[in-house]
Design a protein around this motif. Structure first.
Motif, PDB file in Angstrom:
ATOM      1  N   ASN A 284      -8.735 -45.305  55.069  1.00 33.05           N
ATOM      2  CA  ASN A 284      -8.559 -46.322  54.440  1.00 33.05           C
ATOM      3  C   ASN A 284      -9.754 -47.011  54.572  1.00 33.05           C
ATOM      4  OD1 ASN A 284      -5.939 -47.716  55.061  1.00 33.05           O
ATOM      5  ND2 ASN A 284      -5.756 -46.476  57.002  1.00 33.05           N
TER       6      ASN A 284
ATOM      7  N   ILE B 235     -13.281 -48.610  54.574  1.00 33.22           N
ATOM      8  CA  ILE B 235     -14.422 -49.147  56.021  1.00 33.22           C
ATOM      9  C   ILE B 235     -15.268 -49.802  55.437  1.00 33.22           C
ATOM     10  CG2 ILE B 235     -13.768 -47.422  57.109  1.00 33.22           C
ATOM     11  CD1 ILE B 235     -16.630 -45.764  54.936  1.00 33.22           C
ATOM     12  N   ARG B 236     -16.221 -50.636  56.577  1.00 33.08           N
ATOM     13  CA  ARG B 236     -17.300 -51.096  56.100  1.00 33.08           C
ATOM     14  C   ARG B 236     -18.942 -49.989  56.307  1.00 33.08           C
ATOM     15  NH1 ARG B 236     -16.590 -57.952  57.584  1.00 33.08           N
ATOM     16  NH2 ARG B 236     -16.279 -58.506  55.550  1.00 33.08           N
TER      17      ARG B 236
ATOM     18  N   ARG C  35     -18.115 -41.565  57.565  1.00 30.23           N
ATOM     19  CA  ARG C  35     -15.987 -41.172  57.797  1.00 30.23           C
ATOM     20  C   ARG C  35     -15.501 -40.023  57.654  1.00 30.23           C
ATOM     21  NH1 ARG C  35     -14.103 -40.948  52.329  1.00 30.23           N
ATOM     22  NH2 ARG C  35     -15.333 -41.276  50.714  1.00 30.23           N
TER      23      ARG C  35
ATOM     24  N   TYR D 247     -14.291 -53.464  59.943  1.00 27.05           N
ATOM     25  CA  TYR D 247     -14.186 -54.220  60.058  1.00 27.05           C
ATOM     26  C   TYR D 247     -13.676 -55.066  61.377  1.00 27.05           C
ATOM     27  CZ  TYR D 247     -13.618 -53.681  54.975  1.00 27.05           C
ATOM     28  OH  TYR D 247     -14.221 -53.292  53.902  1.00 27.05           O
TER      29      TYR D 247
ATOM     30  N   GLU E 295     -10.772 -44.667  67.285  1.00 34.69           N
ATOM     31  CA  GLU E 295     -10.898 -45.007  65.568  1.00 34.69           C
ATOM     32  C   GLU E 295     -11.551 -45.638  65.409  1.00 34.69           C
ATOM     33  OE1 GLU E 295      -7.839 -41.040  63.858  1.00 34.69           O
ATOM     34  OE2 GLU E 295      -7.375 -43.256  63.923  1.00 34.69           O
TER      35      GLU E 295
ATOM     36  N   THR F 214     -16.057 -48.202  51.630  1.00 32.94           N
ATOM     37  CA  THR F 214     -15.567 -48.407  50.411  1.00 32.94           C
ATOM     38  C   THR F 214     -15.766 -49.459  49.407  1.00 32.94           C
ATOM     39  OG1 THR F 214     -13.625 -47.558  52.839  1.00 32.94           O
ATOM     40  CG2 THR F 214     -12.623 -48.406  50.273  1.00 32.94           C
TER      41      THR F 214
ATOM     42  N   ASP G  77     -12.537 -49.047  61.763  1.00 28.85           N
ATOM     43  CA  ASP G  77     -13.029 -49.168  60.319  1.00 28.85           C
ATOM     44  C   ASP G  77     -14.382 -50.313  59.816  1.00 28.85           C
ATOM     45  OD1 ASP G  77     -12.136 -51.450  60.804  1.00 28.85           O
ATOM     46  OD2 ASP G  77     -10.132 -51.448  59.206  1.00 28.85           O
TER      47      ASP G  77
ATOM     48  N   SER H 110     -11.158 -53.686  63.097  1.00 28.80           N
ATOM     49  CA  SER H 110      -9.514 -52.483  63.853  1.00 28.80           C
ATOM     50  C   SER H 110     -10.141 -51.684  64.903  1.00 28.80           C
ATOM     51  CB  SER H 110      -9.528 -52.533  62.519  1.00 28.80           C
ATOM     52  OG  SER H 110      -8.750 -52.619  61.755  1.00 28.80           O
ATOM     53  N   ARG H 111      -9.281 -51.415  65.732  1.00 26.42           N
ATOM     54  CA  ARG H 111      -9.877 -50.373  66.835  1.00 26.42           C
ATOM     55  C   ARG H 111      -8.307 -49.658  67.241  1.00 26.42           C
ATOM     56  NH1 ARG H 111     -12.980 -54.412  68.221  1.00 26.42           N
ATOM     57  NH2 ARG H 111     -15.345 -54.021  68.029  1.00 26.42           N
TER      58      ARG H 111
ATOM     59  N   PHE I  83      -7.847 -44.685  60.961  1.00 25.35           N
ATOM     60  CA  PHE I  83      -9.311 -45.363  60.658  1.00 25.35           C
ATOM     61  C   PHE I  83     -10.237 -44.450  60.433  1.00 25.35           C
ATOM     62  CE2 PHE I  83      -7.573 -48.542  63.543  1.00 25.35           C
ATOM     63  CZ  PHE I  83      -7.018 -49.499  62.892  1.00 25.35           C
ATOM     64  N   PRO I  84     -11.182 -44.401  59.249  1.00 26.27           N
ATOM     65  CA  PRO I  84     -11.477 -43.429  59.271  1.00 26.27           C
ATOM     66  C   PRO I  84     -12.920 -43.084  59.869  1.00 26.27           C
ATOM     67  CG  PRO I  84     -11.096 -44.038  57.249  1.00 26.27           C
ATOM     68  CD  PRO I  84     -10.712 -45.345  57.889  1.00 26.27           C
TER      69      PRO I  84
END
Length: 523
Positions: free
Chosen positions: A293, A295-296, A302, A380, A376, A261, A378, A382-383, A314-315
């Motif tokens: 949202n 993403i890295r 995504r 970062y 899902e 992102t 992201d 998050s899961r 989460f993409p």
């Protein structure tokens, strides 16, 4: 899986209602035909099975069917004759040919000896539009029978051509309207445009513009499966120019969607796709002004929406990326053989990036189950630990070919998914009607028969398989067809969504056929 089994019949199929401009029977091809199959699907028809469930006969009259394959009819007779349970036998007779009977809205077979290719438009059932994902799954289980059925072979080739044409025109959609040359009246979807959809699209072509990466994976899957079986005839049946354009567009788009992102200076990168819609449910729009949202970069691709057509949280949707990795490798093999080595190399690298990303970012250490696949993520940290009934799902990973069913991470994940530790797993011990995975798409306490079928298709436990088939047969509310979801707290499953859901009919018929072949006498 059914598509790995030998073809049963040696007869050539004969197509009915398959001439140019032909219509599915719900367009009232005969005076005895109902105006729409939904009318037929919601009324039980005699004769009934002799088992305790009294499964009705739900195939439309022969003159009302939208397509007929002699090879499929022969196989259906042979397979059903090996089933001693009368309820399961009648269920298979109803559901195995359901797409051919009811959902071939338009088929143009092309003309021999000319560069005039076949086209097929397959509706999803009670919604008058073609979903790329659904149409692939509706016809793919019937592909083995096309080896001895020229008309069925042409029908499936027509779907490959139709999908390629649609994706080449607009690769961001999940569902399309029939082409103007079909003569069909297109289905209407008043909310399809949304408030802000990028890139913009033509409402004459697109039924809904929700971007779902599994749609592109489904296009690859049908293409490569058809090519593997029909290499000798592929060039004469497939418009390879349009197909190559669609594949190139799709692969390049997927590579773009690996981008994070924000760039290294925390500036927003270009959003390849955006979708915003005003709706009374949050799953109908996307976070971040339509971008999703943040993403890295992980190597995964995504998406904005799940195969349920609900927005992701989460993409990086792990099971959809897993399906992409499998199908991109198969696509690369096909492209190597057709001389398209550059895009083949790009597809293979993308598959490797995705696979590496899944194992590096798409797993989590669960305090109860150990290492599991997340639904899902992201990038970062998050899961989201859950599963949705719609395929691709985490439960379906072996079915999709991403892992072996004995893989330890998958087995850990499976135990989690088939328990209350998956928030979308539901069971009613009182009624015993259905236990399985549902979806936010249909709400709480509604199990999808599709998830029950996938549970059995990814198992080698004979008792688990038999229990699943029995649950499925008992879940039709006396209508003898698979539904989208069943309210497990309703009496006899009488509260359900979608009476005519051709994709699920195909998946359950695939399961029953597999059981007949692999476990003779079990049913």
């Amino acid at each position: 899986m059914l598509h790995s089994l030998a073809v049963i019949s040696t007869l050539l199929g004969v197509s009915s209602l398959a001439a140019a401009g032909s219509m599915a029977f719900f367009r009232n091809t005969g005076s005895s035909c109902p105006a729409h199959y939904t009318e037929w699907a919601t009324t039980p028809h005699a004769p009934f099975s002799t088992g305790p469930l009294r499964i009705p006969s739900m195939r439309p009259p022969p003159e009302c069917r939208s397509f007929t394959s002699a090879a499929v009819e022969k196989a259906l007779s042979r397979i059903s004759a090996q089933i001693t349970d009368p309820d399961v036998r009648q269920l298979l007779i109803n559901i195995m040919p359901n797409t051919l009977d009811t959902a071939i809205a338009w088929h143009y077979p092309g003309k021999k000896g000319k560069p005039d290719y076949p086209y097929t438009f397959v509706i999803t059932g009670d919604i008058n539009a073609q979903w790329t994902r659904d149409s692939t799954n509706q016809l793919l289980p019937l592909l083995p029978y096309a080896e001895t059925d020229a008309s069925l072979n042409t029908l499936i080739a027509g779907l490959v051509n139709m999908q390629a044409e649609q994706i080449a025109a607009y690769p961001f959609a999940n569902a399309y309207k029939p082409p103007a040359r079909s003569g069909l009246v297109p289905g209407e979807n008043g909310w399809a445009r949304g408030d802000s959809v990028h890139p913009p699209f033509d409402l004459r072509t697109v039924f809904e513009a929700k971007f779902e990466i599994d749609s592109l994976a489904a296009f690859f899957k049908l293409s490569t499966a058809f090519w593997r079986q029909q290499q000798q005839d592929a060039d004469s049946l497939l418009d390879m120019g349009v197909w190559r354009r669609a594949v190139t567009i799709a692969v390049e788009l997927l590579v773009q969607l690996q981008a994070p992102t924000f760039d290294s200076e925390q500036r927003l990168t270009d959003a390849t796709v955006r979708f915003v819609r005003t709706a009374n449910t949050p799953t109908e729009s996307s976070f971040g002004g339509g971008r999703g949202n943040p993403i890295r970069r992980t190597g995964m691709v995504r998406t904005l929406f799940r195969p349920s057509d609900d927005s992701v949280i989460f993409p990086f949707l792990v099971p959809a990326n897993a399906m992409l990795a499998v199908e991109l490798r198969a696509l690369a093999d096909m492209l190597d053989s057709t001389g398209d080595v550059t895009i083949a190399s790009r597809s293979r690298r993308l598959a490797e990036d995705i696979t590496r990303g899944i194992y590096e970012f798409g797993t989590a250490e669960h305090p109860k189950y150990g290492q599991v696949f997340a639904y899902e993520v992201d990038g970062y940290g998050s899961r989201l630990l859950m599963d949705d009934a719609n395929v691709p799902s985490l439960l379906a990973l072996p079915y999709l070919g991403f892992v072996n069913a004995t893989d330890p991470i998958y087995q850990n994940t499976r135990r989690m998914l088939l328990s209350p530790d998956n928030p979308w797993y539901f069971s009613n011990g009182t009624s015993g009607l259905l236990s399985g995975i549902g979806s936010p798409h249909t709400g709480f306490r509604k199990v999808w028969p599709m998830s029950v079928a996938i549970q059995a298709l990814t198992s080698d436990d004979q008792q688990e398989i038999v229990d699943a088939v029995r649950m499925l047969a008992a879940s039709t509310s006396g209508l003898g067809l698979m539904h989208e979801s069943v309210d497990i707290d309703s009496a006899n499953g009488n509260s359900f969504t979608r009476p005519w859901f051709a994709w699920c009919n195909g998946v359950v018929s695939e399961l029953i056929t597999r059981v007949v072949f692999e476990y003779p006498g079990l049913l």
